[in-house]
Write an enzyme that holds these catalytic residues in place. Structure first.
Site, PDB file in Angstrom:
ATOM      1  N   GLU A 223       0.770  -1.259   0.041  1.00  0.00           N
ATOM      2  CA  GLU A 223       0.198   0.079   0.135  1.00  0.00           C
ATOM      3  C   GLU A 223       0.735   1.256   0.054  1.00  0.00           C
ATOM      4  O   GLU A 223       2.054   0.990   0.398  1.00  0.00           O
ATOM      5  CB  GLU A 223      -0.844   0.015   1.387  1.00  0.00           C
ATOM      6  CG  GLU A 223      -1.635  -1.364   1.488  1.00  0.00           C
ATOM      7  CD  GLU A 223      -2.291  -1.140   2.976  1.00  0.00           C
ATOM      8  OE1 GLU A 223      -1.945  -0.406   3.745  1.00  0.00           O
ATOM      9  OE2 GLU A 223      -2.971  -2.313   3.315  1.00  0.00           O
TER      10      GLU A 223
ATOM     11  N   CYS B  21       9.376  48.589  -4.511  1.00  0.00           N
ATOM     12  CA  CYS B  21       8.998  49.835  -4.312  1.00  0.00           C
ATOM     13  C   CYS B  21       9.993  50.763  -3.759  1.00  0.00           C
ATOM     14  O   CYS B  21       9.726  51.919  -3.530  1.00  0.00           O
ATOM     15  CB  CYS B  21       7.607  50.005  -3.505  1.00  0.00           C
ATOM     16  SG  CYS B  21       7.891  49.663  -1.907  1.00  0.00           S
TER      17      CYS B  21
ATOM     18  N   ASP C 189       1.206  10.444   3.516  1.00  0.00           N
ATOM     19  CA  ASP C 189       1.597  11.413   4.754  1.00  0.00           C
ATOM     20  C   ASP C 189       0.655  12.378   5.242  1.00  0.00           C
ATOM     21  O   ASP C 189       0.431  13.446   4.767  1.00  0.00           O
ATOM     22  CB  ASP C 189       2.817  12.219   3.961  1.00  0.00           C
ATOM     23  CG  ASP C 189       3.727  12.734   5.076  1.00  0.00           C
ATOM     24  OD1 ASP C 189       3.713  12.622   6.204  1.00  0.00           O
ATOM     25  OD2 ASP C 189       4.680  13.632   4.608  1.00  0.00           O
TER      26      ASP C 189
ATOM     27  N   LYS D 239       2.095   4.629   1.810  1.00  0.00           N
ATOM     28  CA  LYS D 239       2.086   5.088   3.055  1.00  0.00           C
ATOM     29  C   LYS D 239       1.621   6.867   2.994  1.00  0.00           C
ATOM     30  O   LYS D 239       2.729   7.691   2.476  1.00  0.00           O
ATOM     31  CB  LYS D 239       3.507   5.087   3.579  1.00  0.00           C
ATOM     32  CG  LYS D 239       3.253   5.500   5.104  1.00  0.00           C
ATOM     33  CD  LYS D 239       4.913   4.918   5.670  1.00  0.00           C
ATOM     34  CE  LYS D 239       4.966   5.036   7.424  1.00  0.00           C
ATOM     35  NZ  LYS D 239       4.884   6.422   7.761  1.00  0.00           N
TER      36      LYS D 239
ATOM     37  N   CYS E 126      12.696  47.223  -0.286  1.00  0.00           N
ATOM     38  CA  CYS E 126      12.009  46.493  -1.183  1.00  0.00           C
ATOM     39  C   CYS E 126      12.348  46.587  -2.624  1.00  0.00           C
ATOM     40  O   CYS E 126      12.477  47.819  -3.066  1.00  0.00           O
ATOM     41  CB  CYS E 126      10.564  46.917  -1.087  1.00  0.00           C
ATOM     42  SG  CYS E 126       9.341  46.066  -2.218  1.00  0.00           S
TER      43      CYS E 126
ATOM     44  N   CYS F 271       2.927  49.053  -1.936  1.00  0.00           N
ATOM     45  CA  CYS F 271       3.753  48.382  -2.806  1.00  0.00           C
ATOM     46  C   CYS F 271       3.053  47.814  -3.871  1.00  0.00           C
ATOM     47  O   CYS F 271       2.183  46.948  -3.923  1.00  0.00           O
ATOM     48  CB  CYS F 271       4.442  47.636  -1.966  1.00  0.00           C
ATOM     49  SG  CYS F 271       5.535  46.536  -2.881  1.00  0.00           S
TER      50      CYS F 271
ATOM     51  N   LYS G 155      11.120   3.384   2.604  1.00  0.00           N
ATOM     52  CA  LYS G 155      11.229   4.908   2.241  1.00  0.00           C
ATOM     53  C   LYS G 155      12.003   5.062   1.244  1.00  0.00           C
ATOM     54  O   LYS G 155      13.232   4.531   0.840  1.00  0.00           O
ATOM     55  CB  LYS G 155      11.879   5.396   3.385  1.00  0.00           C
ATOM     56  CG  LYS G 155      11.229   5.514   4.790  1.00  0.00           C
ATOM     57  CD  LYS G 155      10.475   6.458   4.816  1.00  0.00           C
ATOM     58  CE  LYS G 155       9.869   6.885   6.292  1.00  0.00           C
ATOM     59  NZ  LYS G 155       9.111   7.752   6.504  1.00  0.00           N
TER      60      LYS G 155
ATOM     61  N   TYR H  28      -6.787   2.014   6.514  1.00  0.00           N
ATOM     62  CA  TYR H  28      -6.063   0.598   5.942  1.00  0.00           C
ATOM     63  C   TYR H  28      -6.073  -0.274   6.938  1.00  0.00           C
ATOM     64  O   TYR H  28      -5.409  -1.402   6.682  1.00  0.00           O
ATOM     65  CB  TYR H  28      -4.655   1.373   5.844  1.00  0.00           C
ATOM     66  CG  TYR H  28      -4.092   2.215   6.953  1.00  0.00           C
ATOM     67  CD1 TYR H  28      -3.640   3.590   6.496  1.00  0.00           C
ATOM     68  CD2 TYR H  28      -3.902   1.860   8.062  1.00  0.00           C
ATOM     69  CE1 TYR H  28      -3.238   4.243   7.509  1.00  0.00           C
ATOM     70  CE2 TYR H  28      -3.342   2.657   9.230  1.00  0.00           C
ATOM     71  CZ  TYR H  28      -2.850   3.912   9.018  1.00  0.00           C
ATOM     72  OH  TYR H  28      -2.685   4.809   9.734  1.00  0.00           O
TER      73      TYR H  28
ATOM     74  N   CYS I 209       8.303  43.820   3.210  1.00  0.00           N
ATOM     75  CA  CYS I 209       7.999  45.247   2.662  1.00  0.00           C
ATOM     76  C   CYS I 209       7.016  45.919   3.438  1.00  0.00           C
ATOM     77  O   CYS I 209       6.018  45.290   3.428  1.00  0.00           O
ATOM     78  CB  CYS I 209       7.739  45.379   1.089  1.00  0.00           C
ATOM     79  SG  CYS I 209       7.200  47.113   0.522  1.00  0.00           S
TER      80      CYS I 209
HETATM   81  S1  IVH Z   1      -0.329   0.469   9.061  1.00  0.00           S
HETATM   82  C1  IVH Z   1       0.241  -1.170  13.254  1.00  0.00           C
HETATM   83  N1  IVH Z   1      -0.664   1.430   6.637  1.00  0.00           N
HETATM   84  O1  IVH Z   1       2.186   5.639   9.133  1.00  0.00           O
HETATM   85  C2  IVH Z   1       0.899  -0.135  12.094  1.00  0.00           C
HETATM   86  N2  IVH Z   1       0.020   3.023   8.231  1.00  0.00           N
HETATM   87  O2  IVH Z   1       4.586   5.076  10.488  1.00  0.00           O
HETATM   88  C3  IVH Z   1      -0.090   0.263  11.589  1.00  0.00           C
HETATM   89  N3  IVH Z   1       0.301   5.269   7.583  1.00  0.00           N
HETATM   90  O3  IVH Z   1       0.715   5.410  12.285  1.00  0.00           O
HETATM   91  C4  IVH Z   1       0.264   1.137  10.425  1.00  0.00           C
HETATM   92  N4  IVH Z   1      -0.392   4.953   5.369  1.00  0.00           N
HETATM   93  O4  IVH Z   1      -0.290   6.805  10.555  1.00  0.00           O
HETATM   94  C5  IVH Z   1      -0.497   1.568   7.790  1.00  0.00           C
HETATM   95  N5  IVH Z   1      -1.319   2.130   4.452  1.00  0.00           N
HETATM   96  C6  IVH Z   1      -0.963   2.463   5.539  1.00  0.00           C
HETATM   97  C7  IVH Z   1      -0.326   3.818   6.061  1.00  0.00           C
HETATM   98  C8  IVH Z   1       0.084   3.877   7.594  1.00  0.00           C
HETATM   99  C9  IVH Z   1       0.025   5.925   6.447  1.00  0.00           C
HETATM  100  C10 IVH Z   1       0.876   5.996   8.817  1.00  0.00           C
HETATM  101  C11 IVH Z   1      -0.048   5.670  10.120  1.00  0.00           C
HETATM  102  C12 IVH Z   1       0.887   4.978  10.863  1.00  0.00           C
HETATM  103  C13 IVH Z   1       2.480   5.487  10.538  1.00  0.00           C
HETATM  104  C14 IVH Z   1       3.206   4.384  11.007  1.00  0.00           C
END
Ligand code: IVH
Length: 680
Positions: free
Chosen positions: A123, A419, A127, A125, A416, A439, A322, A235, A434
């Site tokens: 999946e 102006c 942000d 992740k 500035c 301006c 990452k 998720y 400024c």
């Molecule tokens: S599973 C038991 N799936 O990342 C762990 N987390 O660093 C459950 N996050 O606290 C996390 N996308 O806020 C999971 N597809 C995803 C996610 C996800 C974002 C975030 C979540 C978590 C943090 C962990």
């Protein structure tokens, strides 16, 4: 409000069954629109359904339920964020920074679990901000942040405003009482639009979608939260009382069936196939409409989850991968100064163009002079540029070995560049601004802001017209608006006689707006609507504000050194004082009138329970605010009054326990009428 379009059944039973039918229909279309992205009816048809439900619920308040689609946006402020305990602790994820570490993870899994080739679900992740949603008998009961993992903050009223969060789980699903984990986020496009809007209004833009999301979820007014473009992906199914599942994918499918918004996922056998996919996805990830900070791998088999178990910090059956940030070297051709719409001076590196994760990069913000000094950035330098999760490329460092002596140190101007007025740092700020409200770099936005609904509320003064007025030289500042004449206006493209006259009339009417609006409209840095009101209430007129010292401002509770200095330095500028004088000469109101100060509910906190006959909850809360009070959602020792309508809830008992003064509807209305607090 006109009810004539909808039939209100006389018969209670009929009304109740129509209300139920409408809710079902609205929920269905809600899901089609906000979760599945496949609307089946027009916005108009949808609005009609909601309108009818609103009208019926108003006629029959006894049938309102907390999971009714009309109950998304609360009218009451959140007093304080209470902490609540999670059903199951919210852990974080272990991280891998390269494929080697992923393979090690796979080895660890295989050691403890029997399969030779592990099936992984991959999946994104997202942000954003992790949340837990708790449903009881299909109804959304609580939503909380992750907090320290064991306890999070109760943000239920804010989460309820997110349209892709169902207030009630679908009847098709066996999920009934359950807890879900997901991520609240702001889509990129919507974030950009929102920031543009903020800049126009003289508000600070948010740094990135994640900050905007986290900040919004900690806002105490759900009405504001409702206006922010938030979305969610769920998720994890973290707790459930019905059903039995063998794989993670099956839980995802069931959650989707329940009406929750699930993100796309892929399933692979064996870590090598996962890695191939991650490799492919590296380029694609930049095209998503939301920001991610990696990918998540989860073992699909749920029995394996039990066997693998958890460390104190994270599950052993999942890991986050990452991506390395994309970096390249290029040369700084020049450093330019950009003057923002609030007067902010930002140094920007002009680069030899390079391709970085899908886009051409030819500029990078250098933020401020401290940053330039710290990294010792010079014009002509070869630098390493990075685009991480963020949209804005950054200069990571200078490659000093590439210097040949031709590089030039950069000095931040103290004037500035547009102006020529002085560009000052306010208080502890590291940014120069400024100080001239006239301006040219700021003029369009300032004029438009002046006409905003929250400021002088000049109908018809939109972006296009303001651009034209400035470009044609008809307005150089907001005072010029009051000198426009019909002949000049008519010359502007698409401005007929009628719309010109309307506009002139609206401009004239704006002279009578109250002082807080004027102060907000002028656009003093750090003076938003609230501070404008505080200034107006404490100083009564503009001259008192212009003549006040920094110390005098700081004596006021809500005004810190930053705001104090900002106001003082704004009025130190001759051009700004000149502008105020011209506005005064045109008859713009510059003082508070006595009657505006009839704030007899100042500092008083109200809570409502049950249905009132005369007002909706929104209207009653607005009345309280109008007279200086606050409407909050829960009874605490700080509550002054509980107003009780028909069919009161548990708040009544709580108020009795706290010894809160209790008012019935008549007593509440009398109080508004007489503008006197009820006697004890
Ligand atoms: S599973 C038991 N799936 O990342 C762990 N987390 O660093 C459950 N996050 O606290 C996390 N996308 O806020 C999971 N597809 C995803 C996610 C996800 C974002 C975030 C979540 C978590 C943090 C962990």
């Amino acid at each position: 409000m006109s009810n004539e379009d909808f039939e209100i059944p006389e018969d209670k039973k009929k009304a109740e069954s129509r209300i139920k039918e409408l809710r079902k229909e609205i929920r269905y279309h809600n899901r089609k629109y906000f979760v599945d992205n496949q609307p089946e009816i027009s916005d108009y048809e949808y609005d009609q359904l909601v309108r009818e439900l609103e009208v019926l619920e108003e006629a029959y308040p006894q049938f309102i339920t907390e999971d009714s689609p009309t109950q998304r946006i609360g009218s009451e402020e959140i007093e304080e964020f209470k902490t609540i305990e999670h059903k199951v602790v919210m852990l974080s994820l272990d991280k891998a920074y390269n494929y080697e570490e992923l393979k090690e993870f796979d080895e660890r899994v295989k050691k403890r679990w029997k399969d030779k080739e592990i099936e992984y679900v991959v999946e994104t992740k997202i942000d954003g901000l992790g949340v837990a949603l708790y449903y009881e008998n299909k109804s959304l009961k609580r939503a909380a942040t992750r907090g320290d993992g064991a306890r999070g903050e109760d943000i239920t009223p804010n989460v309820k405003t997110i349209k892709s969060v169902p207030l009630r789980l679908s009847d098709d699903s066996i999920l009934n009482t359950a807890e879900f984990r997901g991520e609240v986020f702001m889509p990129r496009n919507a974030f950009d639009e929102m920031n543009e809007e903020r800049i126009k209004k003289g508000q600070e833009p948010f740094a990135n979608p994640r900050n905007a999301t986290a900040g919004t979820m900690r806002t105490k007014d759900p009405q504001i939260v409702a206006k922010r473009p938030l979305d969610i992906f769920i998720y994890t199914l973290s707790y459930y009382e019905n059903g039995a599942f063998t794989t993670h994918v099956k839980t995802l499918e069931e959650m989707k069936k329940a009406g929750l918004k699930i993100n796309k996922f892929e399933v692979f056998k064996g870590i090598d196939n996962v890695i191939t996919y991650l490799e492919e996805y590296q380029e694609k990830k930049d095209q998503l409409d939301y920001e991610i900070d990696g990918m998540v791998l989860k073992v699909n088999n749920l029995e394996a989850h039990d066997i693998l178990g958890y460390t104190t910090h994270h599950p052993r059956w999942a890991i986050a991968y990452k991506y390395p940030p994309t970096r390249k070297t290029t040369k700084i051709q020049d450093i330019e100064i950009m003057v923002g719409r609030t007067g902010k001076l930002t140094p920007v590196a002009i680069l030899d163009p390079i391709q970085l994760s899908g886009t051409t990069v030819s500029r990078a913000s250098l933020h401020n002079e401290n940053e330039i000094q710290r990294k010792d950035i010079r014009v002509g330098d070869t630098v390493l540029v990075e685009k991480a999760g963020e949209i804005i490329p950054q200069v990571v460092k200078v490659i000093k070995e590439k210097r040949d002596g031709s590089e030039r140190k950069f000095e931040m101007p103290t004037k500035c560049p547009i102006c020529g007025s002085s560009a000052k740092k306010i208080g502890s700020d590291i940014i120069r601004r400024c100080v001239n409200a006239q301006c040219p770099a700021q003029v369009k936005q300032r004029i438009e802001h002046w006409g905003d609904r929250e400021a002088m509320d000049i109908d018809g003064l939109g972006t296009m017209l303001v651009n034209k007025l400035v470009e044609e030289g008809l307005a150089k500042n907001v005072a010029d608006l009051y000198e426009l004449d019909l002949n000049e206006l008519k010359k502007i493209e698409r401005m007929g006689k009628k719309s010109s006259m309307n506009l002139l009339n609206n401009i004239k009417e704006s002279k009578d707006r109250e002082l807080p609006r004027v102060l907000y409209g002028i656009g003093i840095p750090y003076v938003g609507q609230h501070i404008a009101r505080v200034l107006a209430e404490n100083f009564k007129n503009i001259d008192n504000i212009i003549n006040a010292s920094k110390a005098k401002f700081e004596k006021i509770d809500e005004i810190g050194p930053q705001i104090a200095e900002s106001v003082v330095s704004f009025f130190e500028e001759e051009k700004n004082k000149e502008l105020i004088n011209r506005l005064k000469d045109h008859g713009v109101r510059m003082s508070i009138e006595e009657e505006e100060r009839e704030q007899f509910l100042e500092g008083k906190k109200f809570v409502f329970t049950g249905a009132l006959e005369k007002y909706t909850r929104d209207e009653a809360s607005e009345k309280v605010r109008q007279y200086g009070g606050r409407a909050t959602s829960s009874v605490s020792s700080a509550t002054d009054f509980l107003v009780v309508g028909k069919n009161p809830g548990s708040k009544l008992a709580e108020a009795k326990k706290e010894g809160t003064k209790i008012l019935n509807e008549k007593e509440f209305l009398d109080m508004l009428e007489t503008k006197k607090l009820p006697e004890n």
